[in-house]
Design an enzyme around this catalytic site. Sequence first.
Site, short mmCIF file in Angstrom:
data_model
loop_
_atom_site.label_atom_id
_atom_site.label_comp_id
_atom_site.label_asym_id
_atom_site.label_seq_id
_atom_site.Cartn_x
_atom_site.Cartn_y
_atom_site.Cartn_z
N ASN A 101 0.83 -1.20 0.00
CA ASN A 101 0.00 0.00 0.00
C ASN A 101 0.87 1.25 0.00
OD1 ASN A 101 -1.99 -1.84 0.16
ND2 ASN A 101 -2.50 -1.47 2.30
N HIS A 118 5.95 -0.72 -2.64
CA HIS A 118 5.58 0.00 -3.87
C HIS A 118 5.69 1.52 -3.72
CE1 HIS A 118 3.09 -3.67 -5.45
NE2 HIS A 118 4.38 -3.79 -5.68
N ASN A 216 -8.10 -13.08 4.03
CA ASN A 216 -8.75 -12.46 2.86
C ASN A 216 -10.17 -13.01 2.77
OD1 ASN A 216 -9.44 -11.64 0.09
ND2 ASN A 216 -7.25 -11.31 -0.18
P1 OAD Z 1 -6.05 -5.78 -5.05
O1 OAD Z 1 -7.10 -4.75 -5.29
O2 OAD Z 1 -5.52 -6.53 -6.21
O3 OAD Z 1 -6.60 -6.87 -4.03
C1 OAD Z 1 -7.24 -6.51 -2.85
C2 OAD Z 1 -7.55 -7.77 -2.08
O4 OAD Z 1 -8.12 -7.38 -0.83
C3 OAD Z 1 -8.55 -8.71 -2.75
O5 OAD Z 1 -8.02 -10.03 -2.75
C4 OAD Z 1 -9.80 -8.63 -1.83
O6 OAD Z 1 -10.47 -9.88 -1.75
C5 OAD Z 1 -9.16 -8.26 -0.51
N1 OAD Z 1 -10.03 -7.56 0.42
C6 OAD Z 1 -11.08 -6.73 0.19
N2 OAD Z 1 -11.58 -6.25 1.34
C7 OAD Z 1 -10.84 -6.80 2.34
C8 OAD Z 1 -10.86 -6.69 3.76
N3 OAD Z 1 -11.75 -5.91 4.40
N4 OAD Z 1 -9.96 -7.41 4.46
C9 OAD Z 1 -9.04 -8.19 3.83
N5 OAD Z 1 -8.97 -8.33 2.49
C10 OAD Z 1 -9.86 -7.63 1.76
O7 OAD Z 1 -4.89 -5.06 -4.21
P2 OAD Z 1 -3.36 -5.50 -4.03
O8 OAD Z 1 -3.22 -6.97 -3.98
O9 OAD Z 1 -2.84 -4.70 -2.90
O10 OAD Z 1 0.29 -1.37 -7.19
O11 OAD Z 1 -2.75 -4.96 -5.37
C11 OAD Z 1 -1.38 -5.11 -5.62
C12 OAD Z 1 -0.86 -3.90 -6.36
O12 OAD Z 1 -1.59 -3.70 -7.56
C13 OAD Z 1 -1.00 -2.61 -5.60
O13 OAD Z 1 0.06 -2.37 -4.71
C14 OAD Z 1 -1.03 -1.58 -6.67
C15 OAD Z 1 -1.89 -2.28 -7.70
O14 OAD Z 1 -1.68 -1.89 -8.98
C16 OAD Z 1 0.83 -0.14 -7.11
O15 OAD Z 1 0.32 0.80 -6.55
C17 OAD Z 1 2.16 -0.05 -7.75
#
Ligand code: OAD
Length: 261
Positions: A101, A118, A216
């Site tokens: 994040n 990131h 998750n």
């Molecule tokens: P994603 O948007 O890909 O995934 C978010 C995850 O959080 C999903 O698997 C949801 O199921 C889960 N989720 C939603 N609500 C939740 C909650 N209350 N508790 C726990 N989990 C929950 O986000 P990231 O995996 O962080 O890159 O994305 C990776 C990268 O892609 C980010 O860092 C960003 C993006 O492009 C950059 O900013 C460079």
Amino acid sequence: MSGLPELARRLAGAERVTVLTGAGVSAASGIPTFRGAGGLWKDFRPEELATPEAFARDPETVWEWYAWRRELVARAQPNPAHEVLADWSRRFRRFTLVTQNVDGLHERAGTAGVIRFHGSIWELGCWSSCPSSPRRWPDARVPFPEMPPRCPHCGGLARPGVVWFGEAIDPEVLERSLTSLDCDVCLVVGTSSVVYPAAGLSAEARRRGAFTAEINPETTEASEGVDVSVAGRAEVALLEIDRLLPPREPRPGSVPRESIG
Ligand code: OAD
């Protein structure tokens, strides 16, 4: 939430804990995730905006997206997931928080030494890497007085201090993250585990002998590869786990409350 008691038991006996977080941890603070429902901004996928090519083509639109996220984050507060992790950073002998994040909410909750895999939305850099500017500098202005913001050193375009698709992770950040994978428990929270190299960290920790777990509400790319998968929201599951942990031992040198006076 099955798996939760086992994870709590492992954490109770752990000294070295590494947690990798993603956008789901900030969802309860009102920050939309990238790939979930409501995650798309104006129908763009993150891969269409968060690249050097997209910025070169259309810096105004890319900056509009980041300025929108900065405004949301500036109004947001850390939620119980950030708070439990901040508390754990003081609880375990060695605790490392690696976050994908860029919002800074872990730091605002009080976790020290966060590894920002990131980068940070609260830092800018010079798009043309002018020689008189530092690589990144802090900038908390919301809103920006001019859009898109400029490099104060050369007057050219500034860029967000985040890592875009196609860009390398800062080698020192990568090195510190890899070192933290020599741990007893590696917990992955709130990430879809599709963006590499971050998505590969828990598998590496497991290979090195760590107990690995995921929190998750959805099944992810990482779910099959971890020892325990807790299907729940971070802000609920982490509080629940925290309640199952034994009371903290007093720090060396601290005076037990009952002996005062
Ligand atoms: P994603 O948007 O890909 O995934 C978010 C995850 O959080 C999903 O698997 C949801 O199921 C889960 N989720 C939603 N609500 C939740 C909650 N209350 N508790 C726990 N989990 C929950 O986000 P990231 O995996 O962080 O890159 O994305 C990776 C990268 O892609 C980010 O860092 C960003 C993006 O492009 C950059 O900013 C460079």
